[in-house]
Design a protein around this motif. Structure first.
Motif, PDB file in Angstrom:
ATOM      1  N   THR A 143      -0.566  38.005 -40.900  1.00 22.55           N
ATOM      2  CA  THR A 143      -1.117  38.342 -42.422  1.00 22.55           C
ATOM      3  C   THR A 143      -1.230  38.900 -43.309  1.00 22.55           C
ATOM      4  OG1 THR A 143      -2.259  36.052 -41.750  1.00 22.55           O
ATOM      5  CG2 THR A 143      -2.585  36.843 -43.499  1.00 22.55           C
ATOM      6  N   GLY A 177       1.201  39.951 -45.953  1.00 20.59           N
ATOM      7  CA  GLY A 177       0.893  40.411 -47.383  1.00 20.59           C
ATOM      8  C   GLY A 177       1.479  41.761 -48.309  1.00 20.59           C
ATOM      9  N   LEU A 230      -3.827  36.206 -57.220  1.00 11.24           N
ATOM     10  CA  LEU A 230      -3.719  35.906 -55.350  1.00 11.24           C
ATOM     11  C   LEU A 230      -3.168  36.292 -54.204  1.00 11.24           C
ATOM     12  CD1 LEU A 230      -2.195  32.183 -56.134  1.00 11.24           C
ATOM     13  CD2 LEU A 230      -4.878  33.243 -55.673  1.00 11.24           C
ATOM     14  N   SER A 231      -2.944  37.637 -54.334  1.00  9.01           N
ATOM     15  CA  SER A 231      -2.550  38.645 -53.290  1.00  9.01           C
ATOM     16  C   SER A 231      -3.710  39.107 -52.716  1.00  9.01           C
ATOM     17  CB  SER A 231      -1.781  39.936 -53.698  1.00  9.01           C
ATOM     18  OG  SER A 231      -2.507  41.020 -54.586  1.00  9.01           O
ATOM     19  N   CYS A 267      -6.515  37.104 -51.382  1.00  4.64           N
ATOM     20  CA  CYS A 267      -6.259  36.270 -50.443  1.00  4.64           C
ATOM     21  C   CYS A 267      -5.564  36.879 -48.746  1.00  4.64           C
ATOM     22  CB  CYS A 267      -5.426  34.812 -50.773  1.00  4.64           C
ATOM     23  SG  CYS A 267      -6.441  34.485 -52.493  1.00  4.64           S
ATOM     24  N   TYR A 268      -4.374  37.441 -49.215  1.00  7.42           N
ATOM     25  CA  TYR A 268      -4.241  38.146 -47.502  1.00  7.42           C
ATOM     26  C   TYR A 268      -4.619  38.725 -46.879  1.00  7.42           C
ATOM     27  CZ  TYR A 268       0.553  36.304 -49.048  1.00  7.42           C
ATOM     28  OH  TYR A 268       2.112  35.682 -49.626  1.00  7.42           O
ATOM     29  N   ILE A 304      -8.176  39.352 -47.098  1.00  2.00           N
ATOM     30  CA  ILE A 304      -9.693  38.245 -47.202  1.00  2.00           C
ATOM     31  C   ILE A 304      -9.342  37.396 -45.376  1.00  2.00           C
ATOM     32  CG2 ILE A 304     -10.712  36.640 -47.406  1.00  2.00           C
ATOM     33  CD1 ILE A 304     -10.763  37.773 -50.682  1.00  2.00           C
ATOM     34  N   ALA A 305      -7.604  36.704 -45.372  1.00  2.00           N
ATOM     35  CA  ALA A 305      -7.701  36.122 -44.073  1.00  2.00           C
ATOM     36  C   ALA A 305      -6.797  36.703 -43.336  1.00  2.00           C
ATOM     37  CB  ALA A 305      -6.334  35.006 -44.969  1.00  2.00           C
TER      38      ALA A 305
END
Length: 135
Positions: A84, A88, A104-105, A107-108, A110-111
């Protein structure tokens, strides 16, 4: 599972991550070559995630000869976190070279963090449960 097999598995995993790092470095260099002089640090350093997060720990495991290889669920969560972060970084690099941004980048990050922490936490809990069961 004996110690030599554990070292062999850790060595294979380290080699796989090294090959992924080389692919990311080559991909970043080729992408930069065709990007008309525009570059992105995300793209240039995308190889660092599999190198530092994958090759180094598993190479250390192989050289130290660990007694227990991490459980499958822990490994899968950890590998997914590294993947991830790498994906990302590549996506952020492409977006930056293209000249745009995306909210939304994040999110990489965080995930990836959640997956890596999940893998480490799962392995820690499983080892504690094994110790408690043995006693």
């Amino acid at each position: 599972m004996n110690s030599s097999r554990l070292c062999r598995n850790a060595g294979k995993t380290a080699l796989t991550y090294l090959l992924i790092s080389l692919f990311c470095a080559l991909f970043g260099a080729i992408y930069e070559l065709f990007s008309h002089g525009v570059y992105s640090f995300y793209m240039i350093y995308a190889f660092a995630f599999p190198l530092a997060g994958g090759t180094a720990p598993f190479l250390i495991m192989a050289s130290v000869k660990v007694k227990r290889y991490p459980a499958r669920i822990s490994r899968h969560l950890y590998h997914s976190g590294i993947a991830t972060f790498t994906a990302g970084s590549l996506v952020n690099g492409v977006m930056e070279i293209y000249g745009t941004t995306n909210a939304l980048s994040v999110c990489y990050t965080i995930a990836g963090t959640a997956l890596i922490l999940g893998g480490i936490t799962t392995e820690t809990v499983l080892r504690l449960l094994r110790k408690r069961t043995i006693r």
